[in-house]
Every structure is written in C-alpha cells, then in structure tokens.
Motif scaffolding. Structure first.
Motif: not given
Ligand SMILES: Nc1ncnc2c1ncn2[C@@H]1O[C@H](COP(=O)(O)OP(=O)(O)O)[C@@H](O)[C@H]1O
Ligand SMILES: Nc1ccn([C@@H]2O[C@H](COP(=O)(O)OP(=O)(O)O)[C@@H](O)[C@H]2O)c(=O)n1
Length: 220
Positions: A157-177
């Motif tokens: 659970y924590h690995q997935i949350e951590e990866r989601d957070a990194r993806d959402m904060l990705n400086p090359n865009g952030g992965f939004y809808k």
C-alpha cells in the motif's frame, strides 16, 4: 482511431486498454513497460551519482528485446520506473517510439500516464481510469499472489502511495487527467463491467463525433 488510457498504478489501465484493443482490433502498447525496462537497466546504480546519466543512456539505447514483461512487473522495478520517469531526457528519448505507435495507420490503444496529454493529445477517445487506493493495492496484491509471490499488504500500500505521489509531482508534467478525458472509476466494477463501461464511452464518443460531422439541420 487512437484511444488513450491513463491513470494511477494498478487502476486497471492495462486490462482495459488491452481489452479495448481486442474489441476494436487495434494494436496495444503498455508504455509503462518502457519506463520499467529503463528502470531495470539501471537497477544496480540506484544509489550512484551517475544514476541519471545512466538512465538517459539506457533510454537512448533501449531495444524492443529489452521489453521482457516477465522481468518488469515487480514493485521494485515499478518504483525504479517512476524514478527514471522524472528525468526529462529519459521521457524525450522514449517519446518517438510511443508517438510512432500511436499514429500508425489504422490507429492504436496506448496506456500510461501522459498518453492523453503528451503522447497523443489528439486521441479520438481519452479515458482516465481511477480506483481507490485500497482496491488498487488489493488488485496488485492478488496479481502478485497469483504468481506465487508472498505479499506484505501494508508495505505494498505504501509503495503504491509513494509511487503515485512521485508521479503526481513529476516535474515534467505531473500526471493529471486531460481536460477532455472521460473519468472511469472502476472501484466498484469487476473487469467485465469496467470493460463494458469503457466500450460504451468509446462508442458514445465516436458516435458523437460522427454526429457532429453531419451537415447541420436547418429548420424551415
Ligand atoms: N475492475 C477490476 N476489478 C478487479 N480487478 C481488476 C480490475 N481491473 C483490473 N484488475 C486486476 O488488477 C490487476 C492490475 O490491473 P492492471 O490492468 O495491470 O492495472 P494497471 O495497468 O493500471 O497497473 C490485474 O491483476 C487485473 O487483472
Ligand atoms: N506513460 C508513462 C507510463 C509510465 N510511466 C512511469 O512508469 C511507472 C510504471 O508505470 P506502469 O504503468 O507500468 O505502472 P502500473 O500503473 O502498471 O503499476 C509509473 O509509475 C510512471 O512513473 C510514465 O512516467 N509515463
């Protein structure tokens, strides 16, 4: 027809995208495998100073033969994938392959994080797949268990949350809808119901496009 399928980890993107590919007879690309293959190539250098340079070199020299799904599915490789995915030069190196796949004659289905926003912003249909964190963790846990792997659900659970957070904060865009993506929440849907819902969205969107191409009616 190009179909873009984006969403967070274990939301069911791949299951839906491959199902849509089968349903509409379109080739399918799981773009996460490209980032995972780069992550795997630099696994031994995670703590070294030249991690970034090595990741860029790996992305520039990535070969289709490196895309071996059976070695790319672990949480560890998923986490490495999200670390190389924040490097702009890695994303650029992987762009053309994805773009060529998306724009091939006859169309394609791709799943990932930035398909509807960056790889194929002109996609005919964009789906953003969501499911709550607990369901996503449970699905991934069962996927690992089905392969005979023991799973620590708390850690997963924590690995997935951590990866989601990194993806959402990705400086090359952030992965939004993408603004024009259809949100499909699969938390309460099984695989068949989710695929039916996705097909209904694709059919509805394409029918709407065909309708808007008809000559406008004029009342006498
Ligand atoms: N709607 C659903 N209900 C239950 N399980 C699902 C659903 N969609 C996908 N799964 C399962 O969850 C796991 C993760 O799905 P996957 O498509 O690989 O997600 P993603 O590509 O978003 O990481 C797979 O084992 C898949 O069979
Ligand atoms: N188009 C994409 C696809 C994946 N990725 C990265 O690659 C990682 C692994 O993607 P994936 O789609 O294989 O992961 P899951 O959603 O299947 O768990 C993601 O967490 C992202 O960091 C990306 O940056 N852009």
């Amino acid at each position: 027809m190009i179909i873009a399928v984006d969403g967070p980890a274990a939301s069911g993107k791949g299951t839906l995208a491959s199902g849509l590919g089968r349903h509409y007879g379109l080739p399918y690309l799981d773009t996460g495998l490209l980032y995972r293959a780069v992550g795997r190539a630099v696994e031994a250098y995670e703590a070294s100073d030249d991690f970034e340079q090595r990741a860029i070199a790996a992305a520039l020299t990535l070969d289709e033969a490196d895309i071996e799904p059976e070695y790319l599915q672990s949480s560890k490789i998923g986490s490495l994938a999200s670390k190389v995915a924040v490097i702009g030069a890695v994303r650029s190196a992987l762009f053309d392959y994805q773009r060529d796949f998306a724009t091939q004659e006859g169309g394609a289905v791709l799943d990932g994080r930035d398909i509807g926003t960056k790889i194929a912003p002109e996609a005919d249909v964009k789906l953003f797949i969501q499911a709550d964190s607990k369901s996503r963790m449970e699905r991934r846990a069962r996927q690992f268990e089905a392969r005979g792997q023991a799973v620590d659900r708390y850690a997963l659970y924590h690995q997935i949350e951590e990866r989601d957070a990194r993806d959402m904060l990705n400086p090359n865009g952030g992965f939004y809808k993408a603004d024009d993506a259809h949100l499909l929440d699969t938390t309460l849907l099984d695989i068949e119901a989710a695929l039916r819902a996705a097909i209904a969205i694709v059919d509805g969107t394409m029918a709407g496009k065909a309708g808007s191409l008809e000559a406008p009616r004029k009342k006498l």
